[in-house]
Write an enzyme that holds these catalytic residues in place. Structure first.
Site, PDB file in Angstrom:
ATOM      1  N   THR A   1       0.830  -1.212   0.000  1.00 56.06           N
ATOM      2  CA  THR A   1       0.000   0.000   0.000  1.00 56.06           C
ATOM      3  C   THR A   1       0.863   1.260   0.000  1.00 56.06           C
ATOM      4  O   THR A   1       0.627   2.192  -0.769  1.00 56.06           O
ATOM      5  CB  THR A   1      -0.879   0.011   1.276  1.00 56.06           C
ATOM      6  OG1 THR A   1      -1.539  -1.232   1.366  1.00 56.06           O
ATOM      7  CG2 THR A   1      -1.893   1.128   1.250  1.00 56.06           C
TER       8      THR A   1
ATOM      9  N   LYS B   1       6.410   3.198  18.287  1.00 55.42           N
ATOM     10  CA  LYS B   1       6.419   4.619  17.919  1.00 55.42           C
ATOM     11  C   LYS B   1       6.771   5.486  19.123  1.00 55.42           C
ATOM     12  O   LYS B   1       7.532   6.460  19.019  1.00 55.42           O
ATOM     13  CB  LYS B   1       5.058   5.006  17.346  1.00 55.42           C
ATOM     14  CG  LYS B   1       4.755   4.320  16.020  1.00 55.42           C
ATOM     15  CD  LYS B   1       3.272   4.432  15.663  1.00 55.42           C
ATOM     16  CE  LYS B   1       2.976   3.809  14.309  1.00 55.42           C
ATOM     17  NZ  LYS B   1       1.536   3.663  14.055  1.00 55.42           N
TER      18      LYS B   1
ATOM     19  N   LYS C   1       8.777   1.183  12.004  1.00 52.35           N
ATOM     20  CA  LYS C   1       8.915   1.504  13.442  1.00 52.35           C
ATOM     21  C   LYS C   1       9.394   0.316  14.265  1.00 52.35           C
ATOM     22  O   LYS C   1      10.107   0.480  15.255  1.00 52.35           O
ATOM     23  CB  LYS C   1       7.610   2.064  14.001  1.00 52.35           C
ATOM     24  CG  LYS C   1       6.368   1.228  13.727  1.00 52.35           C
ATOM     25  CD  LYS C   1       5.664   1.657  12.468  1.00 52.35           C
ATOM     26  CE  LYS C   1       4.685   0.603  12.004  1.00 52.35           C
ATOM     27  NZ  LYS C   1       3.559   1.126  11.280  1.00 52.35           N
TER      28      LYS C   1
ATOM     29  N   ARG D   1       7.896  -8.778  -3.579  1.00 50.56           N
ATOM     30  CA  ARG D   1       7.812 -10.239  -3.593  1.00 50.56           C
ATOM     31  C   ARG D   1       7.251 -10.785  -4.902  1.00 50.56           C
ATOM     32  O   ARG D   1       7.733 -11.773  -5.413  1.00 50.56           O
ATOM     33  CB  ARG D   1       6.933 -10.708  -2.426  1.00 50.56           C
ATOM     34  CG  ARG D   1       7.757 -11.186  -1.237  1.00 50.56           C
ATOM     35  CD  ARG D   1       6.911 -12.016  -0.332  1.00 50.56           C
ATOM     36  NE  ARG D   1       5.789 -11.234   0.154  1.00 50.56           N
ATOM     37  CZ  ARG D   1       5.574 -10.939   1.422  1.00 50.56           C
ATOM     38  NH1 ARG D   1       6.409 -11.352   2.326  1.00 50.56           N
ATOM     39  NH2 ARG D   1       4.534 -10.243   1.794  1.00 50.56           N
TER      40      ARG D   1
ATOM     41  N   ASP E   1       2.590  -1.681  18.344  1.00 48.12           N
ATOM     42  CA  ASP E   1       2.913  -0.680  17.322  1.00 48.12           C
ATOM     43  C   ASP E   1       3.001   0.715  17.970  1.00 48.12           C
ATOM     44  O   ASP E   1       3.932   1.477  17.692  1.00 48.12           O
ATOM     45  CB  ASP E   1       1.839  -0.707  16.223  1.00 48.12           C
ATOM     46  CG  ASP E   1       2.081   0.332  15.147  1.00 48.12           C
ATOM     47  OD1 ASP E   1       2.953   0.103  14.295  1.00 48.12           O
ATOM     48  OD2 ASP E   1       1.410   1.385  15.172  1.00 48.12           O
TER      49      ASP E   1
HETATM   50  N1  HSE Z   1      -0.797  -0.005  11.611  1.00 49.71           N
HETATM   51  C1  HSE Z   1      -0.391   1.339  11.791  1.00 49.71           C
HETATM   52  C2  HSE Z   1      -1.561   2.124  12.373  1.00 49.71           C
HETATM   53  C3  HSE Z   1       0.064   1.927  10.488  1.00 49.71           C
HETATM   54  O1  HSE Z   1      -2.689   1.620  12.338  1.00 49.71           O
HETATM   55  O2  HSE Z   1      -1.350   3.207  12.865  1.00 49.71           O
HETATM   56  C4  HSE Z   1       0.751   3.248  10.612  1.00 49.71           C
HETATM   57  O3  HSE Z   1       1.929   3.137  11.346  1.00 49.71           O
END
Ligand code: HSE
Length: 440
Positions: free
Chosen positions: A14, A207, A107, A46, A203
């Site tokens: 994406t 960050k 990240k 890929r 995630d």
């Molecule tokens: N999966 C991450 C989010 C993508 O939903 O924020 C952006 O870092």
């Protein structure tokens, strides 16, 4: 104009496809701003035959990302493979070792290996840019590293995961299930390849650890982040939050406290009147408190192809302009070792939802355990569901009922001790739900 910056893109998902398209769409304005063209000369992904809706005519295709990373046909590598280790790490290392500049949105890689990769970049006079790694299209990396370079930051906090904010928003506003909202977030290209990184809070933690490094001039220390995700949030929690005047957000908070730097990620109740409570959907928001400037908040799209591509492009333009800065804001030898504040010492208000056994003495027992830890209660609500009331009007069955406690400020340690004691007393039928409250 001088020679073009020759860019190789690793990963055409994406974000990779969005970067490629945006560079074509804005070829001339980017060249004017950079003082030279920025041209994709090579790609690696890929699946060569997959239709991505982009025309790769004239662009060299590499089956092997490492070969592209080390190729003399590119000056700069954009790493969009993802993952903390494996090919992403090898390719970034290979590019930096050849003195090529690297732009990454990764990240997880930075959280785990950021400090050593930055040192590698320094050694080879290359740069490692990562605006896209934190909060999608919000320019928070540059804000901390460049615009606020003269400040001492005391706190950086915010909504850093678009997927979680999207899920919580739709669950609250549309009454949808967690699973339905997550499926939509995946379909829209917001979620990580493994969405447990999103909903588990990891995630956001990655960050946050990057922001904490930039904010406090310290090495990235992702292991120091206390992490809870949103999977345990129920419709009842969202209803209770609403009734009590709050909204539930997954917040990341890095803060200088008396015991060190606290880094924490968890669902948080924020007053509905606060600006951050109005941030809905995939939007992210980052608030910074610093000594000279005071407080500022940046709000914008936190995930998705174009949002992330916008940040990648700004990093590419910097490189094309010849702006080569220390990636973490100072030479890696000047970065401090982050002084960790233990979560047990965290202080704040708490929302606690218990499945209390509905029998004489249960409420008194619960209140006693809170009092023993000197926890002061702001409110107690027992919410017996209508169906249970209809089936057992006199409450003789002793079936569990939801009891919600709101505390005044206390410590994490005191709350944990009180809950452990209640569980040992047998007053609680299920593990308690605990959501921290921000009151300012
Ligand atoms: N999966 C991450 C989010 C993508 O939903 O924020 C952006 O870092």
């Amino acid at each position: 104009m001088t020679a073009p910056l020759r860019v190789g893109i690793l990963g055409l998902g994406t974000v990779g496809a969005a970067v490629y398209q945006a560079l074509l769409r804005h070829t001339s304005s980017i060249a004017n701003r950079s003082g030279r063209p920025v041209t994709v000369t090579a790609v690696s992904a890929r699946d060569k035959i997959r239709d991505r809706g982009i025309d790769l005519t004239g662009v060299a295709w590499f089956d092997d990302p490492l070969a592209l990373a080390a190729s003399d046909t590119v000056d700069c590598v954009v790493e969009l493979i993802g993952g903390a280790d494996g090919m992403a790490k090898s390719a970034v290392e290979a590019a930096l070792a050849k003195g090529k500049h690297v732009v990454t949105a990764n990240k997880a890689l930075l959280a785990k290996h950021g400090s050593s990769l930055v040192a590698l970049a320094e050694k080879h006079n290359a740069t490692l840019n990562f605006e896209a790694a934190v909060a999608g299209g919000i320019p928070i990396v540059k804000t901390l590293r460049e615009s606020l370079a003269g400040n001492q930051v005391t706190r950086v906090s915010g909504i850093l995961n678009g997927t979680c904010n999207y899920i919580l928003s739709r669950m609250e506003l549309e009454g949808l299930t967690f699973d339905a909202c997550l499926a939509d977030a995946q379909r829209l290209g917001y979620a990580e390849a493994d969405p447990t990184f999103d909903v588990g809070g990891f995630d956001t933690a990655h960050k946050l650890s990057i922001l904490a490094s930039l904010a406090f001039g310290a090495e990235i220390d992702a292991d120091a982040v206390y992490v809870e995700g949103i999977a345990s949030i129920t419709p009842l929690d969202l209803i209770m939050a609403d009734e009590l005047g709050y909204r539930i957000k997954l917040l990341g908070v890095a803060e200088r406290t008396q015991t060190g730097i606290e880094q924490r990620v968890h669902p948080t109740m924020v007053p509905k009147s606060w600006a951050i409570a109005q941030v809905m959907g995939v939007t992210n928001a980052v608030n910074v408190a610093a000594d000279i400037v005071g407080e500022l908040t940046l709000v914008g799209p936190g995930a998705g192809g174009n949002a992330t591509a916008s940040s990648v492009l700004s990093d590419l333009v910097d490189i094309a302009r010849g702006i080569i800065l220390p990636p973490l804001g100072m030479a890696s030898s000047a970065l401090a070792v982050l002084e960790r504040a233990p979560m047990q010492r965290h202080e704040g208000g708490y929302y606690i939802r218990l499945a209390a056994r509905d029998r004489p003495g249960a409420a008194a027992g619960i209140a006693t355990r809170m009092a023993e830890q000197a926890i002061s209660l702001e409110s107690i609500v027992q919410k017996r569901p209508p169906a249970s009331r209809a089936a057992d009007p006199a409450g003789k069955s002793g079936a569990p009922v939801p009891v919600v406690l709101i505390t005044y400020a206390t410590t994490e340690e005191a709350i944990r001790k009180a809950l452990d004691a209640m569980i040992a007393d047998g007053h609680i039928a299920e593990p308690p739900q605990l959501i921290r409250i921000e009151r300012g």
